[in-house]
Design a protein around this motif. Structure first.
Motif, PDB file in Angstrom:
ATOM      1  N   UNK A 107      55.330  18.189  10.709  1.00 16.42           N
ATOM      2  CA  UNK A 107      54.696  17.516   9.570  1.00 16.42           C
ATOM      3  C   UNK A 107      54.084  16.195  10.006  1.00 16.42           C
ATOM      4  N   UNK A 108      54.846  15.408  10.774  1.00 13.30           N
ATOM      5  CA  UNK A 108      54.359  14.092  11.193  1.00 13.30           C
ATOM      6  C   UNK A 108      53.187  14.198  12.165  1.00 13.30           C
ATOM      7  N   UNK A 109      53.132  15.288  12.938  1.00 14.57           N
ATOM      8  CA  UNK A 109      51.976  15.503  13.818  1.00 14.57           C
ATOM      9  C   UNK A 109      50.709  15.723  12.996  1.00 14.57           C
ATOM     10  N   UNK A 110      50.834  16.493  11.906  1.00 13.74           N
ATOM     11  CA  UNK A 110      49.686  16.711  11.018  1.00 13.74           C
ATOM     12  C   UNK A 110      49.348  15.423  10.269  1.00 13.74           C
ATOM     13  N   UNK A 111      50.385  14.652   9.884  1.00 14.40           N
ATOM     14  CA  UNK A 111      50.157  13.357   9.229  1.00 14.40           C
ATOM     15  C   UNK A 111      49.346  12.443  10.140  1.00 14.40           C
ATOM     16  N   UNK A 112      49.710  12.406  11.435  1.00 14.52           N
ATOM     17  CA  UNK A 112      48.996  11.533  12.373  1.00 14.52           C
ATOM     18  C   UNK A 112      47.517  11.897  12.449  1.00 14.52           C
ATOM     19  N   UNK A 113      47.225  13.193  12.477  1.00 16.56           N
ATOM     20  CA  UNK A 113      45.830  13.628  12.488  1.00 16.56           C
ATOM     21  C   UNK A 113      45.115  13.171  11.217  1.00 16.56           C
ATOM     22  N   UNK A 114      45.800  13.297  10.085  1.00 14.48           N
ATOM     23  CA  UNK A 114      45.220  12.880   8.808  1.00 14.48           C
ATOM     24  C   UNK A 114      44.995  11.378   8.727  1.00 14.48           C
ATOM     25  N   UNK A 154      52.983  17.873   4.500  1.00 14.39           N
ATOM     26  CA  UNK A 154      54.274  18.418   4.079  1.00 14.39           C
ATOM     27  C   UNK A 154      54.176  19.825   3.531  1.00 14.39           C
ATOM     28  N   UNK A 155      53.157  20.066   2.708  1.00 16.57           N
ATOM     29  CA  UNK A 155      52.991  21.397   2.108  1.00 16.57           C
ATOM     30  C   UNK A 155      52.501  22.427   3.123  1.00 16.57           C
ATOM     31  N   UNK A 156      51.688  21.996   4.083  1.00 18.80           N
ATOM     32  CA  UNK A 156      51.130  22.949   5.058  1.00 18.80           C
ATOM     33  C   UNK A 156      52.199  23.462   6.019  1.00 18.80           C
ATOM     34  N   UNK A 157      53.182  22.639   6.344  1.00 20.21           N
ATOM     35  CA  UNK A 157      54.227  23.037   7.289  1.00 20.21           C
ATOM     36  C   UNK A 157      55.375  23.771   6.596  1.00 20.21           C
ATOM     37  N   UNK A 158      55.551  23.527   5.320  1.00 21.15           N
ATOM     38  CA  UNK A 158      56.714  24.069   4.609  1.00 21.15           C
ATOM     39  C   UNK A 158      56.863  25.597   4.688  1.00 21.15           C
ATOM     40  N   UNK A 159      55.790  26.397   4.511  1.00 25.99           N
ATOM     41  CA  UNK A 159      55.968  27.859   4.511  1.00 25.99           C
ATOM     42  C   UNK A 159      56.626  28.407   5.777  1.00 25.99           C
ATOM     43  N   UNK A 160      56.220  27.912   6.957  1.00 22.95           N
ATOM     44  CA  UNK A 160      56.785  28.466   8.186  1.00 22.95           C
ATOM     45  C   UNK A 160      58.230  28.030   8.389  1.00 22.95           C
ATOM     46  N   UNK A 161      58.582  26.821   7.928  1.00 22.22           N
ATOM     47  CA  UNK A 161      59.958  26.345   8.089  1.00 22.22           C
ATOM     48  C   UNK A 161      60.879  27.054   7.100  1.00 22.22           C
ATOM     49  N   UNK A 162      60.395  27.315   5.908  1.00 16.90           N
ATOM     50  CA  UNK A 162      61.202  28.071   4.928  1.00 16.90           C
ATOM     51  C   UNK A 162      61.537  29.451   5.483  1.00 16.90           C
ATOM     52  N   UNK A 163      60.569  30.079   6.140  1.00 21.78           N
ATOM     53  CA  UNK A 163      60.798  31.395   6.737  1.00 21.78           C
ATOM     54  C   UNK A 163      61.892  31.360   7.804  1.00 21.78           C
TER      55      UNK A 163
END
Length: 315
Positions: A107-114, A154-163
């Protein structure tokens, strides 16, 4: 029933330091500890300065504070388990803790890009439309951008971690790093992982790539605007405000590309190179970003000198 039984056979994962270099773990621990402390001090100092120096209460520095907070988050998420493995040989980690760590790391890696994208937008507005800069990027607008960046990640990473919580794990349960990564964990799953293999490539990688392309396009527009400025001195001044940001972009995306190429095409490269590249990816940007802004930004330099002068006077 079978899935439940398989899942129960492996309630924990085993973290890995540097395979084949176990005797040197204590020596490797020392430079990593120095880097860890440097990252905490560097980014912590930036946050302290931006919070307390009213001269830094501008959109550019608010976005820099977001970058520093993200870098601190990445480091605080990864390094405790790394140092625990290297110094104490504490390799065991529970599924829940591992999945949480993987979630925050990605999540934080995607945050950094954003955040880097938001900083590019800030520089574009400052140079392309300087008279309306403060009216466009108000504090509320900066806050909305920050919340948007965090929510998207947060929302983009959630699906794979829930799995990950649903999969049974019946492989060796030994991870290849001293921290948990999604791509490591799914290799240990005894289930259909097609979604978890495809989703990061299609959604997450595409998102980071799109961020980079927008940043690249914004700098083309910035360059076009700067070239239209008549005064050579003003052109140099305008470009100088972008140099720190460009350096941070290069540091982040070069490590991302390097890590991607190593994982994709480096199957015959020694495993220790993969591990080292992962550490570079997660530690180099948080280490370098405060250094870059301290060297290239006069306001940050002045704030640091003022901070040291105050501490010297109190001493």
């Amino acid at each position: 029933m079978l899935a439940m039984r398989l899942n129960n056979t492996a309630s924990t994962f085993q973290l890995t330091g540097f395979p084949g270099m176990e005797k040197a773990h204590h020596w490797i621990f020392i430079p990593l500890l120095v880097v860890y402390i440097s990252i905490l001090l560097g980014n912590g100092t930036l946050l302290f300065l931006i919070r307390n120096d009213h001269n830094l209460h501008e959109p550019m520095y608010y976005f820099l504070a977001m970058l520093a907070a993200t870098d601190l988050g990445v480091t605080l998420t990864t390094m405790p388990t790394v140092l625990g493995v290297l110094w104490l040989n504490h390799r065991e980690i529970g599924h829940g803790a591992c999945f949480s760590q993987a979630y925050f790391i990605h999540t934080l890696s995607v945050v950094e890009s954003g955040v880097l994208l938001a900083m590019a937008y800030d520089r574009f507005i400052a140079i392309h439309n300087p008279l309306r800069y403060t009216s466009i990027l108000t504090n509320i607008q900066v806050m909305k951008i920050g919340v948007g960046v965090l929510t998207r990640a947060g929302l983009s990473i959630m699906p794979i971690v829930v799995h990950l919580h649903w999969f049974p794990y019946c492989q060796s349960c030994v991870l290849s790093h001293a921290f948990c990564l999604h791509q490591d964990i799914i290799k240990l799953a005894c289930a259909d992982i097609t979604f978890n293999r495809l989703y990061p490539v299609v959604a997450v990688f595409a998102m980071v790539l799109l961020d980079f392309l927008i940043i690249f396009f914004s700098y083309i527009l910035i360059l076009k605007t700067v070239m239209g400025i008549a005064s050579g001195e003003e052109r140099a001044k305008a470009l100088n405000t972008c140099i720190s940001h460009i350096c941070c972009i290069l540091v982040f995306y070069v490590t991302v590309v390097g890590l991607t190429f190593i994982h994709r095409f480096g199957k015959h490269i020694p495993h220790v190179v993969h591990i080292t590249m992962s550490y570079i990816h997660f530690l180099f940007p948080p280490f370098m970003n405060p250094v870059i802004y301290s060297i290239k930004t006069k306001q940050i330099q002045s704030g640091i000198l003022h901070l040291f002068s105050l501490s010297h006077c109190k001493a």
